[in-house]
Design a protein around this motif. Structure first.
Motif, PDB file in Angstrom:
ATOM      1  N   HIS A   1      65.728  60.739  34.248  1.00  0.00           N
ATOM      2  CA  HIS A   1      66.635  61.403  33.315  1.00  0.00           C
ATOM      3  C   HIS A   1      66.165  61.248  31.871  1.00  0.00           C
ATOM      4  N   ASP A   2      65.668  60.071  31.524  1.00  0.00           N
ATOM      5  CA  ASP A   2      65.297  59.779  30.143  1.00  0.00           C
ATOM      6  C   ASP A   2      63.846  60.077  29.791  1.00  0.00           C
ATOM      7  N   PHE A   3      62.996  60.307  30.783  1.00  0.00           N
ATOM      8  CA  PHE A   3      61.579  60.540  30.525  1.00  0.00           C
ATOM      9  C   PHE A   3      61.139  61.860  31.138  1.00  0.00           C
ATOM     10  N   TYR A   4      60.937  62.850  30.253  1.00  0.00           N
ATOM     11  CA  TYR A   4      60.453  64.143  30.722  1.00  0.00           C
ATOM     12  C   TYR A   4      59.499  64.742  29.697  1.00  0.00           C
ATOM     13  N   TRP A   5      58.622  65.598  30.210  1.00  0.00           N
ATOM     14  CA  TRP A   5      57.614  66.255  29.387  1.00  0.00           C
ATOM     15  C   TRP A   5      57.776  67.759  29.516  1.00  0.00           C
ATOM     16  N   THR A   6      57.667  68.452  28.402  1.00  0.00           N
ATOM     17  CA  THR A   6      57.733  69.909  28.391  1.00  0.00           C
ATOM     18  C   THR A   6      56.332  70.471  28.143  1.00  0.00           C
ATOM     19  N   ASN A   7      56.181  71.762  28.342  1.00  0.00           N
ATOM     20  CA  ASN A   7      54.906  72.445  28.074  1.00  0.00           C
ATOM     21  C   ASN A   7      53.729  71.861  28.848  1.00  0.00           C
ATOM     22  N   VAL A   8      53.979  71.426  30.072  1.00  0.00           N
ATOM     23  CA  VAL A   8      52.892  70.975  30.927  1.00  0.00           C
ATOM     24  C   VAL A   8      52.251  72.250  31.470  1.00  0.00           C
ATOM     25  N   LYS A   9      50.971  72.465  31.154  1.00  0.00           N
ATOM     26  CA  LYS A   9      50.308  73.735  31.487  1.00  0.00           C
ATOM     27  C   LYS A   9      49.115  73.504  32.403  1.00  0.00           C
ATOM     28  N   SER A  10      48.910  74.479  33.278  1.00  0.00           N
ATOM     29  CA  SER A  10      47.700  74.484  34.100  1.00  0.00           C
ATOM     30  C   SER A  10      46.577  75.158  33.319  1.00  0.00           C
ATOM     31  N   LYS A  11      45.369  75.054  33.854  1.00  0.00           N
ATOM     32  CA  LYS A  11      44.287  75.900  33.360  1.00  0.00           C
ATOM     33  C   LYS A  11      44.629  77.315  33.785  1.00  0.00           C
ATOM     34  N   VAL A  12      44.061  78.284  33.120  1.00  0.00           N
ATOM     35  CA  VAL A  12      44.337  79.670  33.489  1.00  0.00           C
ATOM     36  C   VAL A  12      43.631  80.007  34.797  1.00  0.00           C
ATOM     37  N   ILE A  13      44.245  80.923  35.530  1.00  0.00           N
ATOM     38  CA  ILE A  13      43.576  81.524  36.674  1.00  0.00           C
ATOM     39  C   ILE A  13      43.425  83.006  36.354  1.00  0.00           C
ATOM     40  N   TRP A  14      42.334  83.587  36.806  1.00  0.00           N
ATOM     41  CA  TRP A  14      41.959  84.945  36.456  1.00  0.00           C
ATOM     42  C   TRP A  14      42.378  85.928  37.522  1.00  0.00           C
ATOM     43  N   LYS A  15      42.676  87.145  37.107  1.00  0.00           N
ATOM     44  CA  LYS A  15      42.951  88.216  38.070  1.00  0.00           C
ATOM     45  C   LYS A  15      41.650  88.540  38.792  1.00  0.00           C
ATOM     46  N   ASN A  16      41.682  88.486  40.103  1.00  0.00           N
ATOM     47  CA  ASN A  16      40.521  88.810  40.919  1.00  0.00           C
ATOM     48  C   ASN A  16      40.154  90.279  40.695  1.00  0.00           C
ATOM     49  N   PRO A  17      38.871  90.594  40.573  1.00  0.00           N
ATOM     50  CA  PRO A  17      38.473  91.998  40.366  1.00  0.00           C
ATOM     51  C   PRO A  17      38.943  92.930  41.485  1.00  0.00           C
ATOM     52  N   LYS A  18      39.228  92.382  42.666  1.00  0.00           N
ATOM     53  CA  LYS A  18      39.706  93.195  43.785  1.00  0.00           C
ATOM     54  C   LYS A  18      41.223  93.427  43.740  1.00  0.00           C
ATOM     55  N   ALA A  19      41.906  92.813  42.800  1.00  0.00           N
ATOM     56  CA  ALA A  19      43.364  92.951  42.706  1.00  0.00           C
ATOM     57  C   ALA A  19      43.744  94.395  42.390  1.00  0.00           C
ATOM     58  N   THR A  20      44.782  94.865  43.045  1.00  0.00           N
ATOM     59  CA  THR A  20      45.275  96.225  42.801  1.00  0.00           C
ATOM     60  C   THR A  20      46.635  96.190  42.111  1.00  0.00           C
ATOM     61  N   CYS A  21      46.956  95.065  41.516  1.00  0.00           N
ATOM     62  CA  CYS A  21      48.270  94.923  40.887  1.00  0.00           C
ATOM     63  C   CYS A  21      48.275  95.406  39.453  1.00  0.00           C
TER      64      CYS A  21
END
Length: 163
Positions: free
Chosen positions: A117-137
């Motif tokens: 409750h008393d110990f928390y961290w915000t803005n914990v971020k991953s490294k970016v992941i890239w859109k695969n060139p085969k993505a159709t989204c």
């Protein structure tokens, strides 16, 4: 992404948590597994976001035990949060699916992680992941959002920021 812990502020020290992401790229329809590495934790709020956005992106598959969906950005499965304060560990796996349309070129995972409750961290971020060139989204979002002349320098900046 702040918990309602009255009278308690986020930790200002470096977070002891980091992400283990199952793939360096995403492809619509293909799940990405995420684990939070570090000490056991009791609470979290986890989202996928495009660079520079506060909007939850994609959706989460059935949350693991002791967690639940949280509606964010109008998306009923846009985030995962804790459903109780039971201990969660690196064995807890969260599964994300990219959107079916409007995929940005890069995505990162962002969390608030509460050790207690008393110990928390915000803005914990991953490294970016890239859109695969085969993505159709959809490059349609990229074309609408980024002028062609700014695309390459912007992507290089994103890459350098998250190395």
């Amino acid at each position: 992404m702040l918990p309602v812990h009255t009278g308690v502020q986020p930790q200002q020290t470096r977070s002891p948590y980091e992400f283990l992401v199952s793939s360096p790229s995403f492809l619509n329809g293909q799940p990405i597994n995420i684990q939070i590495l570090g000490p056991a934790y009791r609470g979290l709020l986890l989202e996928a976001r495009s660079f520079g956005s506060n909007t939850a992106l994609g959706f989460w598959k059935t949350p693991p035990n002791n967690t639940k969906f949280l509606q964010c950005s109008g998306n009923p499965r846009g985030a995962v949060t804790h459903s109780n304060t039971n201990i969660k560990t690196r064995q807890t796996t969260y599964t994300w699916l990219p959107p079916n349309s409007g995929c940005p070129p890069v995505v990162m995972f962002m969390a608030t992680v509460a050790q207690s409750h008393d110990f928390y961290w915000t803005n914990v971020k991953s490294k970016v992941i890239w859109k695969n060139p085969k993505a159709t989204c959809g490059a349609e979002m990229l074309a609408r959002t980024w002028p062609a002349a700014a695309l390459l320098p912007s992507l290089l900046l994103i890459f350098l920021v998250y190395l």
